[in-house]
Motif scaffolding. Structure first.
Motif, PDB file in Angstrom:
ATOM      1  N   GLY A 460      51.321  50.885  37.794  1.00  0.00           N
ATOM      2  CA  GLY A 460      51.572  51.739  38.484  1.00  0.00           C
ATOM      3  C   GLY A 460      51.430  52.896  37.928  1.00  0.00           C
ATOM      4  O   GLY A 460      50.658  53.438  37.690  1.00  0.00           O
ATOM      5  N   GLU A 462      54.149  54.913  36.729  1.00  0.00           N
ATOM      6  CA  GLU A 462      55.226  55.120  35.461  1.00  0.00           C
ATOM      7  C   GLU A 462      54.176  55.628  34.241  1.00  0.00           C
ATOM      8  O   GLU A 462      52.820  55.517  33.708  1.00  0.00           O
ATOM      9  N   ASN A 515      59.095  57.564  44.575  1.00  0.00           N
ATOM     10  CA  ASN A 515      58.136  56.812  43.832  1.00  0.00           C
ATOM     11  C   ASN A 515      57.267  56.558  45.629  1.00  0.00           C
ATOM     12  O   ASN A 515      55.736  56.673  45.369  1.00  0.00           O
ATOM     13  N   ALA A 519      53.248  57.604  45.964  1.00  0.00           N
ATOM     14  CA  ALA A 519      52.706  56.580  46.015  1.00  0.00           C
ATOM     15  C   ALA A 519      51.970  56.570  47.570  1.00  0.00           C
ATOM     16  O   ALA A 519      50.864  57.193  47.465  1.00  0.00           O
ATOM     17  N   ARG A 781      46.048  53.038  40.872  1.00  0.00           N
ATOM     18  CA  ARG A 781      47.457  53.015  40.339  1.00  0.00           C
ATOM     19  C   ARG A 781      48.965  53.289  41.399  1.00  0.00           C
ATOM     20  O   ARG A 781      50.101  52.659  40.998  1.00  0.00           O
ATOM     21  N   GLU A 785      51.447  50.790  42.201  1.00  0.00           N
ATOM     22  CA  GLU A 785      53.474  51.132  42.151  1.00  0.00           C
ATOM     23  C   GLU A 785      53.805  50.497  43.888  1.00  0.00           C
ATOM     24  O   GLU A 785      55.250  50.370  43.731  1.00  0.00           O
ATOM     25  N   ARG A 788      54.918  47.377  43.246  1.00  0.00           N
ATOM     26  CA  ARG A 788      56.185  46.681  42.397  1.00  0.00           C
ATOM     27  C   ARG A 788      57.338  47.859  42.821  1.00  0.00           C
ATOM     28  O   ARG A 788      58.889  46.687  42.732  1.00  0.00           O
TER      29      ARG A 788
END
Length: 926
Positions: A460, A462, A515, A519, A781, A785, A788
């Motif tokens: 992701g 991170e 987050n 994204a 990514r 994300e 997740r």
């Protein structure tokens, strides 16, 4: 009256004996003598004080002995103090009579007693404490709202409200010291500050912390939260709470390791003993030192260039650093180049701290959401491998499979693990390592392709730089813990990280929300442009991934010689050696022919025979030696011909022989050129990364520093190239370093076209395709994300719902017990935080691009199964839930919370924290 001075004596002990003797006399004369004696002793002591002759009575007890006795006397009172504290805080407090004038004579009845107090909330100086028949004085004080400085016969007591205020300030301002707080209290009471007040508050605060810690343990026991490894397995719901029918993740858990040398502690000077020798063992953050030392011999200690083997100081912690396990790594390995700067920096830091510190810092681990997992103390050392291995071993023992571990040199640490006993479990659980995003940009390009988070599928968005943010906050502790005892240092570090985890939990919903927003923004802005560019250039994401793989393969070959070239050079060298041996052997054969030299001189027969015999033996020995050497070289040639599949032996007229001979002539030049090519490619790719849109200032600075280090290597490579270029015939063109520094495109390095691994014809070397590859990774990514966070949000929501069931049943079970008050306070605070989290979850569910499941799931291991057989007590609403509970049948849940009407900025909900910060700043300013 005349008093015999010799009879009184010259010391305080004699004075005391005379006083005891006189006290036994009950007559009027004895009372008058006693008064005169007191006046005489006072006058004499005053005279001795002025003349410097005053001597105090020697006390054989040391400060360490006093501290040990004090702690020993407190221990049996702790259970009773906890009960008294709970009674005072959660029951109507008794009426306490206080006086502002310390010289006033309060009315004391029965067993009641008066004591001097310090209370920042009240200007009273003396309090009358009611005491029962069987009550201990210290317990009675706590029940009345005060805590004595000593367990027996205290002369000063600190109010629990004052200690609670300091405890709260410490939670939000770790650098606020006891001395500063004592000065604030003295200022409020208009009392001159003295060190005795600081010691009194410090001693009382130590006991207060113990009471709070034991009370928190009781609360955890009532809630069933005192099992082994409970904090690690439950502090972060997104990482730990597993749901049924949950979509799989490539990495079930991501956490990062790193060391920080700010929280050092000074060691004693010489043989000086520490007074407070207590060992703090109540923290579940710190791994035991014995457990960590088990891994001290897993990796043998190696010496870097910055260390002096002959001057190694005895007593230092032994054990290898995280790179010493790479015994098979060559000096030209890309990973070796990644770790060289790290080891040099570690060596420089070690020289500065080993001389004066015992604990040289902490080594920490945290999950991607910022929750602390474990800590270890670094004892008179830098970042040794045993600290990483101990935390990794504990993680393999406690956690499940598919873990990703981030570390500054995670690329080389993976090879270190492979050399240890942890490798089998590490591979069985399908774990891997990587480097942090920010630090990873100082690694070489080949390392970044395999270990940088941007290029690892399943990570992701991170960056695994969580510990850098944590250390920037924990550094506030350094000012107050550096000179503390070992016990107090751990106590305050433990308090800091408890509050840190509490703050992280309250901010968890905001983090996931941000987050998700990040994204979605990437997908909205980058995905559409990427699709348009791919269509324009007739490419697919698979084509760009293939370019990425080809680039990685090209970097692996940079700086290496081809096998056929190396074998050709070795074969030609053997042929040349054979030709030289054959010529020398032919010359040795002709030495047997008898020739009379021009300077022939007639010698006696005996001398002529001896000299000729010696020359004959030498000639024969050399002929045999050359013959054996010819056989050995011929055998090696036959082996090379078999290996290279040579059908006919090469001669100087063959094209293969000429090509190998040419390569031998230009070999040094080509090696210098290949090395320059390798450095230039990395330089230009990092320059491209430096100028990428969206690169932050700190990351630009970090990359620029890495480029400066590489600039020195490029300059040396340019000098080496120029030297060998001038040795060729005809000489090749040289490079001017001042011009090289201004090159920004590969096409400007025309000399690189001579390399065997030139990249001018490769698409991935062109800026356009490189930009497309980076955008593909960025979009991929962002999609990961989203996937997740969808899972983590549902885990958090389910945890909140299950936790509320636990709270309701626990409060109902406690009824009117003594622990109802502490548990209810914890539950109330937790519910308020859960309301805030629900509002964040609600805001994320309502995002236009949300693709997850907008209701809680079902846990694999639920926290609590509600017992419907127990009816709710009439009128008792302590267990009622204010947290919304949606079911799968709702599909579109309605969240009723305090923030449902406010859809403004998320930062508006931090007003309370800001107000508390203002209070702390005001007190610190005093």
């Amino acid at each position: 009256m005349y008093i015999d001075e010799e009879h009184v004596g010259s010391g305080n002990e004699s004075d005391g004996n005379v006083e005891e003797e006189l006290q036994g006399q009950g007559t009027q004369e004895s009372l008058r003598i006693q008064e005169d004696m007191a006046v005489f002793v006072a006058n004499r002591n005053f005279h001795r004080y002025r003349t410097g002759q005053y001597r105090q009575r020697l006390d054989g007890r040391t400060w360490k002995h006093c501290i040990c006795r004090l702690n020993k006397n407190w221990q049996p009172l702790i259970p009773a103090l906890i009960d008294a504290y709970t009674t005072w805080k959660y029951s109507p407090p008794p009426h306490i009579v206080t006086y502002t004038d310390p010289d006033a004579s309060p009315l004391v009845d029965g067993r009641d007693f008066d004591i001097n107090i310090l209370d920042i909330h009240d200007l009273a100086r003396v309090a009358v404490i009611p005491c029962g028949e069987d009550d201990e004085g210290a317990v009675t004080l706590v029940r009345a709202g005060y805590l004595g400085c000593t367990p027996q016969r205290p002369s000063l007591a600190i109010s629990l409200r004052t200690l609670k205020l300091f405890y709260t300030i410490r939670m939000f301002r770790p650098s606020f010291s006891i001395e500063a707080f004592t000065k604030v209290v003295c200022h409020v009471h208009s009392v001159t500050y003295r060190r005795g007040y600081r010691s009194a508050i410090s001693d009382a605060f130590d006991t207060y912390i113990i009471i709070r810690r034991h009370l928190d343990s009781r609360v955890a026991h009532e809630l069933g939260q005192d099992t082994q490894n409970y904090r690690v397995l439950n502090s972060c719901p997104p990482c730990n709470y597993e749901l049924k029918d949950e979509p799989p993740l490539k990495f079930s858990r991501m956490f990062v390791l790193d060391g920080n040398n700010s929280l050092k502690r000074m060691q004693g000077a010489g043989n000086r003993q520490v007074a407070d020798d207590r060992v703090y063992q109540d923290s579940d953050y710190f791994l035991p030192e014995e457990y960590v030392n088990q891994f001290g011999n897993e990796v043998p200690r190696g010496h870097t260039q910055t260390e002096d083997k002959d001057t190694e100081e005895p007593g230092l912690e032994q054990g290898g650093d995280p790179t010493d396990g790479q015994t098979s790594m060559s000096e030209t390995s890309p990973l070796q180049k990644c770790t060289s700067n790290w080891k040099a920096a570690a060596g420089d830091a070690a020289k500065k701290m080993w001389d004066g510190f015992h604990e040289t810092g902490i080594f920490a681990s945290t999950c991607r959401h910022g929750f602390i997992i474990w800590l270890t103390d670094m004892i008179r050392s830098g970042e040794l491998a045993k600290y990483l291995l101990a935390i990794t071993a504990k993680a393999l023992e406690v956690f499940g499979e598919n873990m990703l571990i981030g570390y500054d040199i995670g690329c080389s640490f993976s090879e270190t693990i492979a050399k240890t006993s942890l490798n089998e479990a590490f591979q069985k659980k399908k774990c891997r390592t990587c480097v942090n995003a920010f630090h990873g940009y100082s690694h070489n390009a080949l390392c970044q392709q395999s270990f940088h988070p941007t290029h690892i599928k399943g990570m992701g968005l991170e960056d695994l730089e969580t510990l850098e943010r944590i250390f920037s906050q924990s550094n506030q502790l350094a000012a107050v813990t550096r000179y503390m005892s070992r016990y107090h240092r751990k106590v305050f570090i433990d308090l800091f990280f408890q509050q840190w985890d509490s703050d992280k939990y309250a901010n968890l919903g905001t983090m996931l929300f941000n987050n998700y927003i990040q994204a979605l923004h990437i997908l909205e802005t980058e995905a559409a442009e990427l699709a348009h560019d791919l269509e324009q250039f007739n490419l697919t994401e698979s084509d760009l991934e293939a370019m990425w793989v080809d680039q990685a393969g090209h970097f692996k070959e940079l700086g290496k010689e081809r096998a056929e070239e190396v074998n050709g050079v070795a074969y030609v060298e053997l042929l040349q050696q054979l030709r030289d041996i054959e010529a020398a052997l032919e010359r040795s054969h002709t030495a047997f022919r008898i020739q009379e030299p021009e300077d022939f001189e007639q010698l006696p027969p005996l001398s002529s025979y001896s000299l000729g015999l010696s020359k004959t033996h030498k000639t024969e020995t050399r002929r045999r030696f050359l013959g054996e050497k010819q056989d050995n070289v011929l055998w090696e040639i036959l082996q090379m011909e078999s290996q290279m599949d040579v059908q006919r032996r090469w001669t100087p007229l063959d094209s293969e022989y000429k090509a190998a001979l040419k390569y031998m002539t230009e070999r040094k030049y080509l090696q210098a050129l290949e090395n320059l090519h390798l450095l230039v490619i990395k330089w230009l790719f990092e320059m491209h990364k430096l100028n990428m849109l969206g690169t932050g200032y700190k990351m630009r600075t970090h990359i620029a520093q890495a480029l400066q280090r590489r600039a020195k290597a490029i300059r040396n490579a340019v000098n080496e190239y120029n030297k060998h270029a001038l040795m060729l015939y005809p000489p090749r063109g040289t490079l001017d370093w001042t011009k090289v520094t201004h090159f920004s495109f590969i096409d400007q390095f025309d000399i690189l076209r001579d390399t065997r691994h030139n990249v001018f014809h490769e698409k991935w070397a062109q800026p356009l395709y490189r930009e497309l590859m980076n955008r593909v990774h960025k979009v991929s990514r962002a999609r990961e994300e989203i996937h997740r966070v969808n899972i983590e949000l549902r885990c958090l929501h389910t945890r909140i719902v299950d936790e509320e069931k636990l709270f309701a049943s626990t409060l109902e079970h406690l009824g009117g017990s003594l622990m109802l008050g502490p548990v209810l306070e914890y539950v109330t605070r937790r519910r308020e935080v859960n309301k805030l989290l629900i509002s964040r979850i609600n805001a994320t569910y309502n995002l236009p691009g949300f693709t997850g499941t907008p209701y809680p799931g079902e846990s694999i291991n639920p926290m609590h199964e509600p017992d419907t057989s127990l009816p709710t007590s009439p009128g008792h609403n302590a267990g009622s839930s204010n947290v919304p509970h949606s079911t799968p049948d709702d599909r579109q849940p309605q969240f009723e919370d305090d923030n449902s009407e406010d859809e403004g900025p998320l930062e508006d909900d931090n007003e309370f924290v800001d107000d508390m910060g203002k209070v702390v700043d005001f007190i610190a300013g005093l």
